[in-house]
Design an enzyme around this catalytic site. Structure first.
Site, PDB file in Angstrom:
ATOM      1  N   HIS A 188     -10.759  -0.591  -5.035  1.00 60.44           N
ATOM      2  CA  HIS A 188     -11.405  -1.795  -4.461  1.00 60.44           C
ATOM      3  C   HIS A 188     -12.868  -1.878  -4.855  1.00 60.44           C
ATOM      4  CE1 HIS A 188      -7.802  -2.677  -2.196  1.00 60.44           C
ATOM      5  NE2 HIS A 188      -7.755  -1.401  -1.845  1.00 60.44           N
TER       6      HIS A 188
ATOM      7  N   TRP B 109     -45.349  19.085   8.945  1.00 57.94           N
ATOM      8  CA  TRP B 109     -44.430  18.201   8.201  1.00 57.94           C
ATOM      9  C   TRP B 109     -44.842  16.793   8.593  1.00 57.94           C
ATOM     10  CZ3 TRP B 109     -39.398  15.542   9.215  1.00 57.94           C
ATOM     11  CH2 TRP B 109     -38.763  15.191   8.037  1.00 57.94           C
TER      12      TRP B 109
ATOM     13  N   LYS C 181     -23.753  18.110   0.502  1.00 60.42           N
ATOM     14  CA  LYS C 181     -24.229  19.426   0.030  1.00 60.42           C
ATOM     15  C   LYS C 181     -24.737  19.322  -1.402  1.00 60.42           C
ATOM     16  CE  LYS C 181     -24.763  21.356   3.065  1.00 60.42           C
ATOM     17  NZ  LYS C 181     -24.550  20.354   3.962  1.00 60.42           N
TER      18      LYS C 181
ATOM     19  N   ARG D 278     -38.713  25.257   7.899  1.00 54.84           N
ATOM     20  CA  ARG D 278     -38.688  24.016   8.676  1.00 54.84           C
ATOM     21  C   ARG D 278     -39.229  22.832   7.874  1.00 54.84           C
ATOM     22  NH1 ARG D 278     -38.376  25.701  14.063  1.00 54.84           N
ATOM     23  NH2 ARG D 278     -39.516  23.958  14.915  1.00 54.84           N
TER      24      ARG D 278
ATOM     25  N   LYS E  18     -35.563  21.243   7.836  1.00 56.08           N
ATOM     26  CA  LYS E  18     -34.396  21.865   8.466  1.00 56.08           C
ATOM     27  C   LYS E  18     -33.997  21.108   9.723  1.00 56.08           C
ATOM     28  CE  LYS E  18     -31.035  24.567   9.208  1.00 56.08           C
ATOM     29  NZ  LYS E  18     -29.803  24.330   8.397  1.00 56.08           N
TER      30      LYS E  18
ATOM     31  N   ASN F   8     -46.648  20.199  17.409  1.00 58.33           N
ATOM     32  CA  ASN F   8     -45.382  19.879  16.738  1.00 58.33           C
ATOM     33  C   ASN F   8     -44.715  18.791  17.581  1.00 58.33           C
ATOM     34  OD1 ASN F   8     -42.970  19.756  15.397  1.00 58.33           O
ATOM     35  ND2 ASN F   8     -42.109  21.535  16.452  1.00 58.33           N
ATOM     36  N   GLY F   9     -44.453  17.635  16.957  1.00 61.69           N
ATOM     37  CA  GLY F   9     -43.802  16.552  17.689  1.00 61.69           C
ATOM     38  C   GLY F   9     -44.456  15.227  17.331  1.00 61.69           C
TER      39      GLY F   9
ATOM     40  N   GLU G  78     -18.940  15.677   3.408  1.00 57.54           N
ATOM     41  CA  GLU G  78     -19.819  16.842   3.570  1.00 57.54           C
ATOM     42  C   GLU G  78     -20.076  17.503   2.228  1.00 57.54           C
ATOM     43  OE1 GLU G  78     -21.815  17.874   5.561  1.00 57.54           O
ATOM     44  OE2 GLU G  78     -22.177  19.937   5.008  1.00 57.54           O
TER      45      GLU G  78
ATOM     46  N   CYS H 248     -42.621  20.771  12.219  1.00 62.42           N
ATOM     47  CA  CYS H 248     -43.768  21.665  12.042  1.00 62.42           C
ATOM     48  C   CYS H 248     -43.432  23.062  12.557  1.00 62.42           C
ATOM     49  CB  CYS H 248     -44.958  21.116  12.817  1.00 62.42           C
ATOM     50  SG  CYS H 248     -45.327  19.424  12.409  1.00 62.42           S
TER      51      CYS H 248
ATOM     52  N   GLU I 152     -27.985  17.120  -1.728  1.00 65.92           N
ATOM     53  CA  GLU I 152     -29.227  17.558  -1.072  1.00 65.92           C
ATOM     54  C   GLU I 152     -29.818  18.805  -1.714  1.00 65.92           C
ATOM     55  OE1 GLU I 152     -29.158  18.684   3.066  1.00 65.92           O
ATOM     56  OE2 GLU I 152     -27.149  19.476   2.915  1.00 65.92           O
TER      57      GLU I 152
END
Ligand code: AGP
Length: 606
Positions: free
Chosen positions: A504, A74, A485, A27, A601, A100-101, A481, A2, A488
């Site tokens: 395999h 969020w 990228k 965020r 984020k 927030n939390g 990575e 949030c 996402e």
């Protein structure tokens, strides 16, 4: 995660609140709301959806109030909805708060309040806080500060709170535990926000609130106390960057700006870390650890930071005989790892607020393991939890897709691994590696010149549903990575495999025109990966080969050659190419580059 903004002073509060929430949109959120308070009433307005929906609801009305708070939510408890959005108020609408939390014990507290005949409007954990305060304030007759000292210790979990009351229309009570909250001030009044970019258009004078602190913001004063009421000293700092640094600088997205910022970010991160022939990580001297007794090293992180840790762990395994492990934090925290004071745990997090990583730190600290944090956000929760903390100086990373945080984590981890090896066996970093680290910013600038070529090649990906990445040894974590990228931000299904593992099973997925991005930069094993690639070509794949300038190849339609440097540093070059592939593919698909669907984020929930 949030976003919170708050202001009290001489100005109208709403303009600051709303611009601040805009700066915090990165965020991730699904609803927004504001409370404005004056001596007449408590004005509350909230709306699900984007911030623009709230702005529309507020438009056409004048709001002269000079005190108020705002919130972007969020969802964690309760679906995204107008009812569940913040602010939340007591029944009489005389106390209002944003949070927030996560309050982990909210259900038991809710039961207690229901027995006291409190009614709940929302499904959120947050709402229990405002009723607990109501109970202390109106039934126990406490003032708000004393009510907070009673209520806050009962909350388990994480919170950054802003509370306003009709009885004190120029005061904002702020409380912090594990979720971020930064205070600001200027000649007009006092500010608070979840992150600095919201404050910077108004002030560079900031102070991250510490865990278990309450701040009382009035028109022209700020007081800071512990939850026990003890007064705390205030350590104000000048924001480490100006608002431009947190804005786009002309790029069409934060992500592209941050991709291009990597040379500077790497340079800043390495500042003071390199001598002619060695790395400098003097923070290690503060660690209460007898290096010759060191038995185990754990690298622990999430997502992109985890991929950086995989590279660092591989380097340490190659350089020492230590037992080295690398876990995602969500596995580490429940995996009952062996921990004692002879273990060293290295935690990496861009935001310093990721719930799983913070929980993993707590586990290590409780077991008396020695802990090192690598974070990017000054004053973040994790930065104050580990024995020592090193900073990637990447500046604010706004785009949800992490880019410059990853490359600065790689270089800083590289320095850390070399410095640890030196303390274990006296070995010094080889001068070639030092020179390569010093030259990295220029080298990355050269790699960025591939941008146009990558943009053309990205056409091969943009109409695909699946893309596969393959690599061996140090090429594998960076292939992971690269696949993260791509998936996402373009929403294309992308997976990374050890090149040797294709036969395999995964090779069953390869059919005509399947795109395979192969990373083969290590000369002594490149031939093996190249033969794996041939296996996919035989099944009709389209291959894009990333290799180095010392490896002979023939017959490949798309080859990108990178300068050969130490294998442990090759991922820093390779990922620039893979970031650009992900970026251009997502642009071609018309995706939201900086705020991909479903993502935040900083993931402050489990
Ligand atoms: C990376 O692009 C993602 N945004 C995500 O995987 C991120 O790396 C992860 O959530 C960890 O975040 P942190 O580094 O802030 O702890």
């Amino acid at each position: 995660m949030c976003g919170i903004t708050g202001y009290t002073g001489k100005m109208e509060a709403l303009p600051f609140i709303m611009q601040g929430l805009e700066k915090l949109e990165y965020r991730g959120y699904d609803s927004a709301g504001v409370t404005l308070v004056d001596d007449k009433k408590m004005f509350i307005c909230k709306e699900s959806g984007r911030l623009s929906a709230l702005s529309t609801k507020l438009s056409g009305q004048h709001h002269p109030q000079t005190c108020g708070v705002g919130h972007t939510r969020w969802a964690t408890h309760g679906i995204p909805s107008q009812l569940n959005s913040h602010p939340h108020s007591n029944q009489a609408k005389t106390i209002c708060l944003v949070h927030n939390g996560i309050i982990e014990n909210y259900l038991s507290l809710k039961q207690e309040l229901l027995k006291k005949d409190y009614h709940f409007r929302s499904q959120t954990d947050t709402e229990i806080i405002v009723h607990l305060l109501d109970d202390q304030y109106y039934h126990e007759g406490l003032n708000m500060f004393d009510a907070l000292k009673k209520v806050l210790p009962r909350l388990s979990g994480s919170f950054a709170l802003c509370i306003v009351t009709k009885d004190e229309p120029d005061t904002i009570y702020v409380a912090k535990k594990e979720s971020p909250m930064i205070l600001g001030r200027n000649s007009s009044g006092c500010f608070c926000a979840s992150d600095a970019p919201a404050l910077l258009p108004y002030t560079k004078k900031i102070m991250p609130l510490k865990d278990n602190e309450i701040a009382i913001l009035r028109k022209d004063s700020i007081e800071v106390f512990g939850f026990d009421g003890s007064e705390k000293t205030q350590e104000w700092i000048d924001a480490p960057y100006d608002i431009k640094a947190a804005q786009r600088d002309g790029y069409d997205s934060f992500m592209l700006k941050e991709i291009y910022e990597q040379p500077r970010a790497i340079k800043e991160t390495l500042r003071g870390r390199l001598t002619e022939d060695d790395v400098v990580v003097d923070e290690l001297d503060e660690l209460d650890l007898d290096w010759k007794d060191l038995k185990r090293v754990y690298f622990v992180a999430c997502g992109t930071a985890y991929h950086a840790c995989l590279s660092a762990a591989m380097q340490m395994q190659h350089l020492t005989s230590l037992n080295v492990y690398c876990f995602p934090a969500s596995e580490f925290r429940y995996g009952e790892p062996y921990l004692d004071k002879k273990c060293l745990c290295i935690f990496v997090s861009q935001s310093g607020e990721t719930a799983d990583t913070i929980a993993a730190v707590k586990l290590a600290v409780q077991a008396k393991a020695r802990t090192i944090g690598i974070v990017n956000v000054l004053g973040s929760s994790m930065s104050r939890m580990t024995d020592i903390c090193l900073y990637t100086c990447a500046g604010p990373e706004i785009s949800v897709a992490s880019t410059k945080a990853y490359t600065t984590q790689l270089v800083l981890l590289n320095c850390l691994v070399l410095a640890i090896c030196k303390r274990i066996d006296g070995s010094k970093a080889d001068r070639k590696m030092i020179a390569e680290l010093k030259n990295l910013p220029d080298l990355i600038r050269d790699v960025l010149k591939y941008d146009e070529q990558i943009k053309k090649l990205a056409k091969l990906l943009s109409d695909k549903n699946d893309v596969y990445f393959i690599g061996r040894q140090h090429d594998y974590p960076v292939a992971l990575e690269g696949s993260l990228k791509l998936k996402e931000i373009s929403y294309i299904h992308a997976d990374a495999y050890y090149a040797g593992e294709l036969k395999h099973g995964p090779i069953a997925l390869i059919e005509k025109d399947t795109v395979v991005i192969a990373v083969a930069t290590e000369a002594k094993i490149a031939a093996k990966t190249i033969s794996n690639i041939q296996e996919t070509l035989a099944r009709g794949s389209k291959v894009i080969l990333l290799t180095s300038d010392q490896i002979e190849t023939e017959g490949f339609e798309h080859v990108i050659r990178l300068k050969t440097i130490s294998q442990a540093l090759m991922p820093v070059e390779i990922i620039i190419i893979l970031q650009l592939f992900a970026y251009h593919t997502a642009v071609m698909k018309g995706c939201d580059i900086d705020k991909p669907r479903n993502l935040a984020k900083s993931v402050t929930v489990e």
